[in-house]
Motif scaffolding. Sequence first.
Motif, PDB file in Angstrom:
ATOM      1  N   TYR A 104       0.833  -1.209   0.000  1.00 35.99           N
ATOM      2  CA  TYR A 104       0.000   0.000   0.000  1.00 35.99           C
ATOM      3  C   TYR A 104       0.868   1.259   0.000  1.00 35.99           C
ATOM      4  CZ  TYR A 104      -3.842   3.095   1.378  1.00 35.99           C
ATOM      5  OH  TYR A 104      -4.787   4.091   1.418  1.00 35.99           O
ATOM      6  N   PRO A 117       4.074   3.023  -3.503  1.00 30.54           N
ATOM      7  CA  PRO A 117       3.902   4.112  -4.476  1.00 30.54           C
ATOM      8  C   PRO A 117       3.706   5.477  -3.815  1.00 30.54           C
ATOM      9  CG  PRO A 117       1.954   2.730  -4.385  1.00 30.54           C
ATOM     10  CD  PRO A 117       2.999   2.028  -3.601  1.00 30.54           C
ATOM     11  N   TYR A 119      -1.772   8.841  -3.971  1.00 31.26           N
ATOM     12  CA  TYR A 119      -1.808   7.389  -4.114  1.00 31.26           C
ATOM     13  C   TYR A 119      -1.097   6.933  -5.392  1.00 31.26           C
ATOM     14  CZ  TYR A 119      -5.738   7.472  -0.731  1.00 31.26           C
ATOM     15  OH  TYR A 119      -6.541   7.651   0.370  1.00 31.26           O
ATOM     16  N   THR A 120      -0.897   7.883  -6.313  1.00 28.69           N
ATOM     17  CA  THR A 120      -0.409   7.704  -7.694  1.00 28.69           C
ATOM     18  C   THR A 120      -1.515   7.253  -8.640  1.00 28.69           C
ATOM     19  OG1 THR A 120       0.460   5.412  -7.503  1.00 28.69           O
ATOM     20  CG2 THR A 120       1.959   7.213  -6.920  1.00 28.69           C
ATOM     21  N   TYR A 121      -2.779   7.412  -8.250  1.00 30.24           N
ATOM     22  CA  TYR A 121      -3.875   7.193  -9.181  1.00 30.24           C
ATOM     23  C   TYR A 121      -3.985   8.392 -10.115  1.00 30.24           C
ATOM     24  CZ  TYR A 121      -5.608   3.482  -6.061  1.00 30.24           C
ATOM     25  OH  TYR A 121      -5.742   2.347  -5.298  1.00 30.24           O
ATOM     26  N   PHE A 173      -1.941   1.629 -15.271  1.00 28.15           N
ATOM     27  CA  PHE A 173      -2.145   2.914 -14.607  1.00 28.15           C
ATOM     28  C   PHE A 173      -3.603   3.326 -14.794  1.00 28.15           C
ATOM     29  CE2 PHE A 173       2.231   2.774 -16.188  1.00 28.15           C
ATOM     30  CZ  PHE A 173       2.941   2.983 -15.025  1.00 28.15           C
ATOM     31  N   ARG A 206      -8.795   5.017  -9.160  1.00 30.10           N
ATOM     32  CA  ARG A 206      -9.124   4.060  -8.104  1.00 30.10           C
ATOM     33  C   ARG A 206     -10.258   3.132  -8.543  1.00 30.10           C
ATOM     34  NH1 ARG A 206     -10.999   1.072  -4.528  1.00 30.10           N
ATOM     35  NH2 ARG A 206     -10.378   1.138  -2.336  1.00 30.10           N
ATOM     36  N   MET A 217      -8.631   0.484 -10.904  1.00 33.87           N
ATOM     37  CA  MET A 217      -7.626  -0.396 -10.313  1.00 33.87           C
ATOM     38  C   MET A 217      -8.136  -1.118  -9.065  1.00 33.87           C
ATOM     39  SD  MET A 217      -4.123   1.765 -10.898  1.00 33.87           S
ATOM     40  CE  MET A 217      -3.099   0.309 -10.720  1.00 33.87           C
ATOM     41  N   TYR A 260      -3.478  -3.337  -4.690  1.00 40.05           N
ATOM     42  CA  TYR A 260      -2.379  -2.475  -4.270  1.00 40.05           C
ATOM     43  C   TYR A 260      -1.019  -3.010  -4.722  1.00 40.05           C
ATOM     44  CZ  TYR A 260      -6.200  -0.772  -1.410  1.00 40.05           C
ATOM     45  OH  TYR A 260      -7.420  -0.289  -1.001  1.00 40.05           O
ATOM     46  N   ARG A 319      -0.631  -1.625  -8.129  1.00 39.76           N
ATOM     47  CA  ARG A 319      -0.331  -0.192  -8.024  1.00 39.76           C
ATOM     48  C   ARG A 319       1.140   0.019  -7.686  1.00 39.76           C
ATOM     49  NH1 ARG A 319      -3.420   3.335  -3.539  1.00 39.76           N
ATOM     50  NH2 ARG A 319      -1.777   2.519  -2.185  1.00 39.76           N
TER      51      ARG A 319
END
Length: 468
Positions: A43, A46, A129-131, A311, A314, A317, A321, A324
């Motif tokens: 989690y 990233p 989160y890098t989303y 990529f 949320r 994906m 995690y 991710r």
Amino acid sequence: MTKIGIFAGAFASVAIVHGAAVFAESGLTADEISEIAKDATTYALPMLMNYGIMYEYAVDVGGKQYKAPFNSLYSEANVFTYKDRAVVTPNSDTPYSFVWMDLRAEPMVLCVPEVEKSRYYSVQLISQYTYNFGYIGSRSTGNEAGCYAVAGPEWSGDTPKGIEKVFQSGTQFALGLFRTQLFAASDIDKVRAIQAKYSAQPLSKFLGTDAPTAPTAIDWPKIDKDLAKHDPFGYLSFLLQFAPAVGIFEDEKPLRAKFASVGIEPAAPFPSKPLTDEEIAGMKAAAAEVQKEVASLGKLVNGWQISEGLFGDRKMMGDNYTLRAAAAVAGIYGNDSVEALYPLAKQDADGKPLDGSTGKYTLTFPAGELPPVNAFWSVTMYDGKTQLLIENPIGRYLINSPMLPDLKTGQDGSLTLYIQHDEPSDPDQKANWLPAPDGPIYMVMRLYWPKKEALSGTWSPPAVTKVQ
């Protein structure tokens, strides 16, 4: 080592640091603590990698990679080179502009000018989160001028006057990453003129209203190699205070409760505590899973790893995690597949590792089979060890479609790229030379705004072939 590398390395090779494991206080068994640490590792990775970049670019005033403070738009006047080391697998096709946004007090407004239809540009919106939670640009909103608001996770309200759309971030800090296509070196002044018309400002300033109360100052924890190994979950606790489990993230509340049971909770004291043996075991297991996921991303086609859904936001994906984390390791801040497709190559047609110290290679596109795109394509060379651009005698880091008029084609109309460390002696080969490192090779093909044949797999990248 870069700040982003410090965090990736900390999770990959955890130091054995014995702590005082007080299981009685948590009521958890050693196995349960190990499993929670495993979940927390995938989690966190990233998010911590993102923090490493944000820290260098927007926090570490006076640092070598510092660009600008929060909510201030900064433009790179040129494309990235080997000297840029904060981000792995950087794009060297499009000069970047970016703004690190603090959304705690109010939304930020990003305005873009009208851009000629022949030129691709995009603004990728990325949470902590890098989303990727939104896009502005040629594919998504067109090349017309417009202003767009970016709001924090707890903001609510109607779309303000003069705003085309409101994008909502899942975190209170977010990145607006602008890419503006460069056609050739002589085109740089036109790109700079477009960059000068990009703007970022608080919503109150855009509307001409009173500004809200300024948010409290933050004591940003410094990034230290030893501390990253000994207390990575302390950094995660720090970051969680800016990532509330609200909206589409409410389903994370049970997971956050598990984290809290071992002391990983928003705004917990930093540094927190030494890692226990159980947490170390969990971290190592998670790191191994992430590396396994990286190695198996997507499908292998002619030696190229091609991944869709690597990529995204949320919703797309979900709670994967591990994926991710693997995506961040493979190339943090990658685009959604519909925006850009990224075939990756580390091996040749025979499945053997690409290595510029032991071989020379060719990549041939048959006539009429160049990468199918609505915008443009490129093939970029990286050092296989660091995934960074490499210094070379001609300052060429990639070959892309805007360069086609200067490249040499075969009599049958095919295009062959020559991939090797030493400069070719043949003039035609030199024109198509993509300099390689004197060691492991990592190449990324980028298809910007790919056509449906690329997304469906009807078209595939040709194999990289070793010259015998």
